[in-house]
Design an enzyme around this catalytic site. Structure first.
Site, PDB file in Angstrom:
ATOM      1  N   GLY C  11       0.745  -0.840   0.133  1.00 59.33           N
ATOM      2  CA  GLY C  11       0.158  -0.375   0.258  1.00 59.33           C
ATOM      3  C   GLY C  11       0.748   1.784   0.432  1.00 59.33           C
ATOM      4  O   GLY C  11       1.840   1.177  -0.243  1.00 59.33           O
ATOM      5  N   TYR C  12       0.448   2.530   0.310  1.00 56.57           N
ATOM      6  CA  TYR C  12       1.098   3.549  -0.154  1.00 56.57           C
ATOM      7  C   TYR C  12       1.425   3.712   0.892  1.00 56.57           C
ATOM      8  O   TYR C  12       2.557   4.313   1.301  1.00 56.57           O
ATOM      9  CB  TYR C  12      -0.312   4.874  -0.252  1.00 56.57           C
ATOM     10  CG  TYR C  12      -0.944   4.819  -1.493  1.00 56.57           C
ATOM     11  CD1 TYR C  12       0.412   4.153  -2.947  1.00 56.57           C
ATOM     12  CD2 TYR C  12      -1.842   5.439  -2.373  1.00 56.57           C
ATOM     13  CE1 TYR C  12      -0.034   4.530  -3.826  1.00 56.57           C
ATOM     14  CE2 TYR C  12      -2.956   5.348  -3.293  1.00 56.57           C
ATOM     15  CZ  TYR C  12      -1.903   4.658  -4.745  1.00 56.57           C
ATOM     16  OH  TYR C  12      -1.842   4.630  -5.825  1.00 56.57           O
ATOM     17  N   SER C  34       3.224  -9.391   1.122  1.00 56.56           N
ATOM     18  CA  SER C  34       2.118  -9.047   0.349  1.00 56.56           C
ATOM     19  C   SER C  34       2.094  -9.900   0.331  1.00 56.56           C
ATOM     20  O   SER C  34       1.948 -10.791  -1.123  1.00 56.56           O
ATOM     21  CB  SER C  34       1.955  -8.091  -0.350  1.00 56.56           C
ATOM     22  OG  SER C  34       1.450  -8.340  -1.258  1.00 56.56           O
ATOM     23  N   CYS C 147      -4.646  10.793   9.649  1.00 54.46           N
ATOM     24  CA  CYS C 147      -4.646  11.688   8.650  1.00 54.46           C
ATOM     25  C   CYS C 147      -5.143  12.516   8.921  1.00 54.46           C
ATOM     26  O   CYS C 147      -4.921  14.196   9.489  1.00 54.46           O
ATOM     27  CB  CYS C 147      -4.167  10.856   7.651  1.00 54.46           C
ATOM     28  SG  CYS C 147      -5.629  10.250   5.971  1.00 54.46           S
TER      29      CYS C 147
END
Lengths: 344, 344, 344, 344
Positions: C11-12, C34, C147
């Site tokens: 993922g990011y 992964s 976030c």
């Protein structure tokens, strides 16, 4: 520690060079010259430098002797005062086009006026390490590169070296560029509602960087067009070049690998999977990489070569820092380790 | 056919009004005034009008009598010359803020100087058909609306009418706007490398359109912030409003439906499926629609009301055309049929 | 050298953490797990890591003991296997929401199901150094942050500490976010023609990060809305907060300075000149900075507080690296020196 | 009133054609077929049609006889069922590539499989009015055009007709395209964080539309590359073509004027002033215009020809509507009057 002063330090290339100095272990900022912003803090125009303890801009008249001078002036200004600057620093890098061409007649042809100090042209080394690495080692006077020329040169030069190009046919190139190429000053054409989303071919024919491409590749039959697209940073060149009958994909691989396999900042991008199979210019923002690729159409002998760079980095300040490292005999990768961001 | 002249016709609102005239069966362009562009073709600054046979820009001094005057001047200019303009046309719509407020003291408070022709304030009808439709029918003097005020007003007014708002609590609004709100002139802040991708709150407090919101909704305890984001057209307001204890989703539906069900240009967007469940401002580019929605958090009585408009259309020229139709007793939808584009 | 393995590394946030490891002098990449990409090179999904000599992705079953485990899994997965992971590493940072909340009832309320290992909640430290620095020093189990919560918390917490907030009034926040918040998997709503240029309020009410804001600020009467806008990276929160009668601009400055003057990654941005007078989220791409500001409307006691972060850095992996530095007793700035780019 | 049904009506071209029908005085929507969305309202996928009273999507099996069938299916589907469709309507326009090429061997070469109903190829007229206007009048079976081919064809064909091209040299073209060219279905490559800001050459060599360019211009020595850039709508082709020694700017003007001066939807854009001196693709969003230009470098005989279109309009549905008008003997401009927006 070597001290660096930047003349014309309020522009985008100046801002990037300052950023690179802050991450370089052997360099420190001395003076940053700007007539317009003298007395103001650097962060006023370079907000990415907010975290660093840097001097304010100073007047041109206040320039004092230093170790390195970076000239980031409008074209024509550096040549006029080059004697003065040469007396003030042991090393000079001029980011403008003033000292890029070897030949004053070429300068006059492409820039429309006679060079005022042609005797200096031979003193400057064209600052592309992939071409002039040995000359750059220990050099005192280095010229920065044109961003569009650099993308084009890096895409094509391996095929020249390997003598693969069929010179019966013209090579044509379209470079797609971001708005930062136009510099830090606003204009009607840079007004966001106008520039946003544009696909604006601003130089269909006759772009000045053609001269640099001639000089570096030796190719004469090459033709550039420049198109502004929706991006801030980046120059992505796509070149159509016709190769000699019988040239294979393997030949092209060999040509690229021979020239680039040891280059720290040039990457051959040819992937069979994933979202990023060829060079993608946005991934290079802030990095000194040039990503290159080629595709061969065997039915027609056309090769499509692509090179993507950050115009302010590999196309200007990044390459200049790579040169400065060479000029001082340091590892040329110092200060240039940023790998880029994803996603972006 | 009624003839329309536009004073200050080189700006974005003027350009949009000209576009609307070209599609209107009962209107034709008379003069387009611009001191800067006098003598030049309209398409020089309005490239979307290339296909129409339109006059060149003329000097202000050349303005002659006509049927309709659209004033699209910087704030303060229309009030200074309103007597002159009133003598030259049977209908006037002023797109500036000069005649939006009923009360000269409010004007002075928000615009920082006394109104020069306060006696004209009562002659002008505030040009929002959803509020003043009956006054607009047959009116001669109409004021345009503020784009950010209009988005806010359309989001909130139904709740005021239905008396759902708990006035113990402040209403807070953030309007996200495109770069065209800043007008057609370039500036350092509109330079593409700077403005591109920005999330720039340019009016955190004290935005002038607050006065229009007070006037139209009657709400005093309301607070705006304005943020520029990456788009060219559009204003999208998100308002946090606290409703009275016990208010249900159904009450909110009733409030919106009551006010908007017959409105030709206001749409309630609340979808359970698909990619566009709430108002999406980009879909409104070029249209006269205002798309509105609400969400209730029953645990806290907070309602989030959203209204999206094209700032140059429903927020300026589109609404002005809707008003002009009413002023002449025409179907108010004439010339405003563009449905928008998707994808965009 | 400490070895770091990342579970859920495609993922990011995983990609950003990997980038940070490559620049960290005391860390090296061990395994990257992964299920989807096992056997494939990291650069397939993380093209910014092309220059590094990194292992291929491996299957979850292949995970072996290491020094540090970074869990970057979908919410709910880390809690299910936390005993297993705790047996495999001396330090764990979980980037999901599984261990952010202190109280299992809050978890159940906001995440809609009972926590499967509630006894672990108290073992995890909430990983925001600006709040929990001392607890983070030497900690073994740290939770990453949300976030949007982080932007909100950093904007508001100084006013709580200084006891400036008038708690009669609700605090309302709109966070504008980039498309990377939605993760690395494509969906109909992330399709470029749909998502491009969107102003899409995807969580008008009821956003889960509200729980983290409650927990960190102690504020109960706070209300979030989340709006996706045209950007890839970034979260920019604008909060409307009403302060006590008589609060001055100076009081607000003192409140912010008290909390942030020694913080290495929080900057107060209030400039009178230039293009970047308040926080500008695009300047933070790739950096660990949170830029904050406030504006006071003395007539209404409204304060508009803004905090901008890169959601993948200060909002995820950057803060996690800052925490890891604290967990090992290192300088907390190590590996986080990137200053950002301009223009961008 | 003629009734129109669209088979495959959930895609972008289908959505645009539906929009055009809503503004056409002689057409009405009959059925809109979509296997995926059967039973759902059109506005679910076509939000720009919210204001119109339109039917829900229906299953393929429910298709009944009508006046006009628009086939907007994936390539290969229309040819398989063409007999069935021909029995159900008096006029058919197929937007896919199935019936664009005259020659089944060319189809097989470029599309990689034999055409299943080659006898139908000659019954279809290639639907580009600028080339086939007379054949289109009264035609029953018309093929839509390829968007990239159309931009290329419109840029180059006048020079072919005027016999200006020096055929010793290859013609090279790069078409920059928006994300809507990829269709309405999301994919890893269309994920916003990936696709945003991309400069992605997805077809360096071997693009299928080359076959259409061969067929329409007669040029064999022509070579296309396709590059996706940051935009949603639009295709902008830049062609490098070498003209015969002695060709002048005036010759090029004559060539373009001869072919386009009476064309309602092709405009020659060569301005000396202003922000829009050459074709600018964003100005064409939603319009049926093709804007073309040329620049000559007399020193090298290179001509740079540019053509910009909205890929969904002039490159698909707009041209299809222009054809339908011709097929019924109506004014070919009906329903295509949208002039575009500025700023945008």
């Amino acid at each position: 520690m070597k001290k660096v002063s930047i003349v014309g330090g309020s522009g985008y290339a100046g801002g990037e060079f300052l950023r690179l100095i802050t991450g370089h272990p052997a360099l420190e900022v001395d003076q940053v010259i700007s007539r317009t912003y003298a007395g103001q803090p650097l962060k006023r125009v370079h907000p990415h430098l907010r975290n660093f303890d840097l001097p304010t801009f100073v007047e041109p008249a206040a320039l004092h002797e230093t170790d390195v001078l970076i000239l980031a002036l409008p074209h024509g200004k550096a040549q006029a005062d080059i004697e003065k600057y040469a007396g003030m620093a042991e090393k000079i890098i001029d980011l403008s086009a003033d000292f890029r061409l070897d030949d004053a007649t070429h300068y006059e042809k492409w820039y429309g006026e006679a060079h005022s100090t042609p005797e200096w042209l031979e003193k400057f080394v064209y600052g592309l390490p992939e071409v002039n690495r040995e000359k750059l080692r220990g050099a005192d006077y280095v010229s920065g590169v044109g961003c569009n020329a650099t993308a084009t040169n890096l895409a094509l030069r391996p095929f020249v070296i390997a003598d693969l190009i069929d010179d019966n046919y013209p090579i044509t190139v379209e470079v797609k560029v971001g708005s930062s190429e136009g510099g830090a000053s606003n204009s009607p054409g840079s007004h966001h509602p106008v520039r946003s989303g544009a696909v604006r071919t601003y130089a269909a024919v006759g772009h000045r960087h053609t001269a640099e491409v001639h000089q570096i590749t030796g190719l004469e039959n090459i033709h550039l067009s420049l198109t502004s697209i929706e991006m801030v940073r980046g120059a992505s060149a796509l070149a159509h070049v016709f190769v000699k009958e019988g040239t294979t994909e393997k030949d092209l691989w060999k040509a690229y690998r021979k020239v680039y396999k040891k280059e720290p900042f040039v990457r051959i991008i040819k992937e069979r999977h994933g979202n990023y199979r060829r060079p993608e210019v946005k991934l290079l923002s802030g990095t000194n990489y040039a990503d290159v690729s080629f595709d061969l159409d065997p039915a027609t002998n056309r090769v499509v070569a692509i090179a993507a760079i950050d115009n302010l980095m590999k196309g200007a300040s990044g390459t200049a820092m790579q040169c400065l490292n060479l000029m001082y005999g340091w590892d040329e990768e110092v200060g240039l380790s940023f790998s880029g961001l994803h996603p972006i």
